[in-house]
Motif scaffolding. Structure first.
Motif, mmCIF file in Angstrom:
data_model
loop_
_atom_site.group_PDB
_atom_site.id
_atom_site.type_symbol
_atom_site.label_atom_id
_atom_site.label_comp_id
_atom_site.label_asym_id
_atom_site.label_seq_id
_atom_site.Cartn_x
_atom_site.Cartn_y
_atom_site.Cartn_z
ATOM 1 N N GLY A 9 0.759 -1.245 0.000
ATOM 2 C CA GLY A 9 0.000 0.000 0.000
ATOM 3 C C GLY A 9 0.787 1.291 0.000
ATOM 4 O O GLY A 9 0.209 2.370 0.162
ATOM 5 N N PHE A 10 2.110 1.227 -0.169
ATOM 6 C CA PHE A 10 2.900 2.451 -0.210
ATOM 7 C C PHE A 10 3.192 2.847 -1.648
ATOM 8 O O PHE A 10 3.330 1.995 -2.524
ATOM 9 C CB PHE A 10 4.230 2.259 0.532
ATOM 10 C CG PHE A 10 4.079 2.222 2.017
ATOM 11 C CD1 PHE A 10 4.191 3.376 2.780
ATOM 12 C CD2 PHE A 10 3.814 1.030 2.675
ATOM 13 C CE1 PHE A 10 4.048 3.340 4.156
ATOM 14 C CE2 PHE A 10 3.672 0.986 4.057
ATOM 15 C CZ PHE A 10 3.790 2.145 4.791
ATOM 16 N N LYS A 11 3.303 4.151 -1.895
ATOM 17 C CA LYS A 11 3.645 4.651 -3.223
ATOM 18 C C LYS A 11 5.080 5.175 -3.202
ATOM 19 O O LYS A 11 5.471 5.895 -2.282
ATOM 20 C CB LYS A 11 2.710 5.789 -3.622
ATOM 21 C CG LYS A 11 1.322 5.316 -3.959
ATOM 22 C CD LYS A 11 0.513 6.444 -4.538
ATOM 23 C CE LYS A 11 -0.844 5.932 -4.983
ATOM 24 N NZ LYS A 11 -1.668 6.997 -5.521
ATOM 25 N N TYR A 12 5.810 4.828 -4.256
ATOM 26 C CA TYR A 12 7.175 5.326 -4.398
ATOM 27 C C TYR A 12 7.135 6.831 -4.600
ATOM 28 O O TYR A 12 6.367 7.339 -5.398
ATOM 29 C CB TYR A 12 7.840 4.641 -5.591
ATOM 30 C CG TYR A 12 9.181 5.219 -5.961
ATOM 31 C CD1 TYR A 12 10.334 4.875 -5.254
ATOM 32 C CD2 TYR A 12 9.300 6.124 -7.001
ATOM 33 C CE1 TYR A 12 11.563 5.404 -5.586
ATOM 34 C CE2 TYR A 12 10.521 6.663 -7.348
ATOM 35 C CZ TYR A 12 11.653 6.306 -6.639
ATOM 36 O OH TYR A 12 12.867 6.847 -6.965
ATOM 37 N N GLN A 13 7.975 7.572 -3.850
ATOM 38 C CA GLN A 13 8.015 9.023 -3.980
ATOM 39 C C GLN A 13 9.313 9.499 -4.616
ATOM 40 O O GLN A 13 9.294 10.246 -5.582
ATOM 41 C CB GLN A 13 7.821 9.690 -2.614
ATOM 42 C CG GLN A 13 7.776 11.198 -2.702
ATOM 43 C CD GLN A 13 7.335 11.837 -1.399
ATOM 44 O OE1 GLN A 13 6.538 11.274 -0.658
ATOM 45 N NE2 GLN A 13 7.856 13.007 -1.107
ATOM 46 N N GLU A 14 10.461 9.083 -4.076
ATOM 47 C CA GLU A 14 11.739 9.516 -4.644
ATOM 48 C C GLU A 14 12.893 8.706 -4.079
ATOM 49 O O GLU A 14 12.725 7.940 -3.134
ATOM 50 C CB GLU A 14 11.992 11.009 -4.386
ATOM 51 C CG GLU A 14 12.138 11.370 -2.923
ATOM 52 C CD GLU A 14 11.292 12.569 -2.563
ATOM 53 O OE1 GLU A 14 10.727 13.200 -3.468
ATOM 54 O OE2 GLU A 14 11.161 12.841 -1.381
ATOM 55 N N ARG A 15 14.047 8.930 -4.687
ATOM 56 C CA ARG A 15 15.277 8.261 -4.268
ATOM 57 C C ARG A 15 16.324 9.339 -4.017
ATOM 58 O O ARG A 15 16.513 10.228 -4.835
ATOM 59 C CB ARG A 15 15.731 7.319 -5.380
ATOM 60 C CG ARG A 15 16.958 6.535 -5.083
ATOM 61 C CD ARG A 15 17.275 5.622 -6.241
ATOM 62 N NE ARG A 15 16.060 4.943 -6.691
ATOM 63 C CZ ARG A 15 15.923 3.641 -6.814
ATOM 64 N NH1 ARG A 15 16.920 2.853 -6.575
ATOM 65 N NH2 ARG A 15 14.800 3.103 -7.215
ATOM 66 N N ILE A 16 17.002 9.230 -2.883
ATOM 67 C CA ILE A 16 18.090 10.157 -2.545
ATOM 68 C C ILE A 16 19.372 9.335 -2.486
ATOM 69 O O ILE A 16 19.381 8.226 -1.944
ATOM 70 C CB ILE A 16 17.828 10.854 -1.188
ATOM 71 C CG1 ILE A 16 16.544 11.690 -1.273
ATOM 72 C CG2 ILE A 16 19.014 11.717 -0.777
ATOM 73 C CD1 ILE A 16 16.012 12.135 0.062
ATOM 74 N N ILE A 17 20.433 9.863 -3.043
ATOM 75 C CA ILE A 17 21.727 9.196 -3.009
ATOM 76 C C ILE A 17 22.579 9.856 -1.937
ATOM 77 O O ILE A 17 22.769 11.079 -1.949
ATOM 78 C CB ILE A 17 22.465 9.315 -4.367
ATOM 79 C CG1 ILE A 17 21.593 8.815 -5.517
ATOM 80 C CG2 ILE A 17 23.811 8.600 -4.316
ATOM 81 C CD1 ILE A 17 21.259 7.366 -5.480
ATOM 82 N N TRP A 18 23.086 9.063 -1.006
ATOM 83 C CA TRP A 18 24.035 9.575 -0.007
ATOM 84 C C TRP A 18 25.430 9.259 -0.530
ATOM 85 O O TRP A 18 25.789 8.106 -0.706
ATOM 86 C CB TRP A 18 23.782 8.923 1.351
ATOM 87 C CG TRP A 18 24.899 9.107 2.330
ATOM 88 C CD1 TRP A 18 25.709 10.201 2.481
ATOM 89 C CD2 TRP A 18 25.337 8.158 3.313
ATOM 90 N NE1 TRP A 18 26.611 10.000 3.490
ATOM 91 C CE2 TRP A 18 26.406 8.758 4.007
ATOM 92 C CE3 TRP A 18 24.926 6.884 3.654
ATOM 93 C CZ2 TRP A 18 27.072 8.094 5.037
ATOM 94 C CZ3 TRP A 18 25.588 6.233 4.688
ATOM 95 C CH2 TRP A 18 26.637 6.842 5.363
#
Length: 198
Positions: A9-18
């Motif tokens: 039930g979760f929607k993908y929002q974004e990806r952050i690169i560390w």
């Protein structure tokens, strides 16, 4: 992992690169393996990038403590939080917390908690490790719940999350399952044996 999160039930929002800086790479232990054993199959590249994947759940969310949770825009701009690549120095390999765990810097937790939660929210960390997220969440006025299966990290977590504050005692509770394990000692032994057998 993205499909699993979507299935529940979760929607993908974004990806952050560390991205860890060059200074960290120079002192990384991984490159030392090939330097000590300059032969094929001893190559372990330095991990200079790690991903933070953000999901959200639909619903009518009503934030509490809105003004208290306001983001410092000058810091947001100055430190380039707006980018999907964050350059933050890692916990150094000689730090006592990093010997047999993979801790991340408090600044990383601080940014994520700032950008995705409000003061008074509950932060859940299902892989507590040395307690970085719990410590930062508490400092930032959030409640926190963490899970860790390695009993040997319990004292490190206790040390990082003191219960005495200026305003008296805060509720910090440790619940121990009967099937909890002492993993760090076993891992240290296996690593030592593996290195001795090379």
């Amino acid at each position: 992992m993205i499909k699993i999160m979507q299935d529940i039930g979760f929607k993908y929002q974004e990806r952050i690169i560390w991205k860890k800086p060059e200074g960290y790479i120079r002192i990384s232990r991984r490159r030392g393996v090939l330097i000590q054993h300059p032969y094929p199959l001893y190559f372990y590249p330095d991990n200079i990038y790690e991903e933070i994947v953000v999901f959200k759940k639909d619903g009518n969310f009503k934030p509490r403590n809105k003004e208290e949770s306001k983001i410092d825009i000058s810091r947001f701009q100055r430190e380039k939080w707006y980018s999907n690549v964050w350059e933050i120095t890692n916990v150094l390999p000689n730090n006592k917390l990093s010997k047999f765990t993979a801790p991340f810097p408090e600044e990383l937790a601080r940014r994520v908690i700032t950008l995705y939660s409000y003061v008074g929210d509950i932060v859940l960390n299902p892989f507590t490790g040395t307690g970085t997220t719990l410590k930062v969440a508490k400092e930032m006025g959030r409640d926190a719940i963490g899970y860790e299966i390695d009993l040997e990290l319990k004292e490190v977590i206790r040390e990082r999350i003191p219960v005495n504050t200026l305003f008296g005692e805060e509720k910090v509770e440790f619940l121990e399952r009967e099937d909890a394990k002492r993993l760090s000692s076993g891992m240290r032994t296996k690593i030592k044996e593996r290195l001795e057998n090379k």
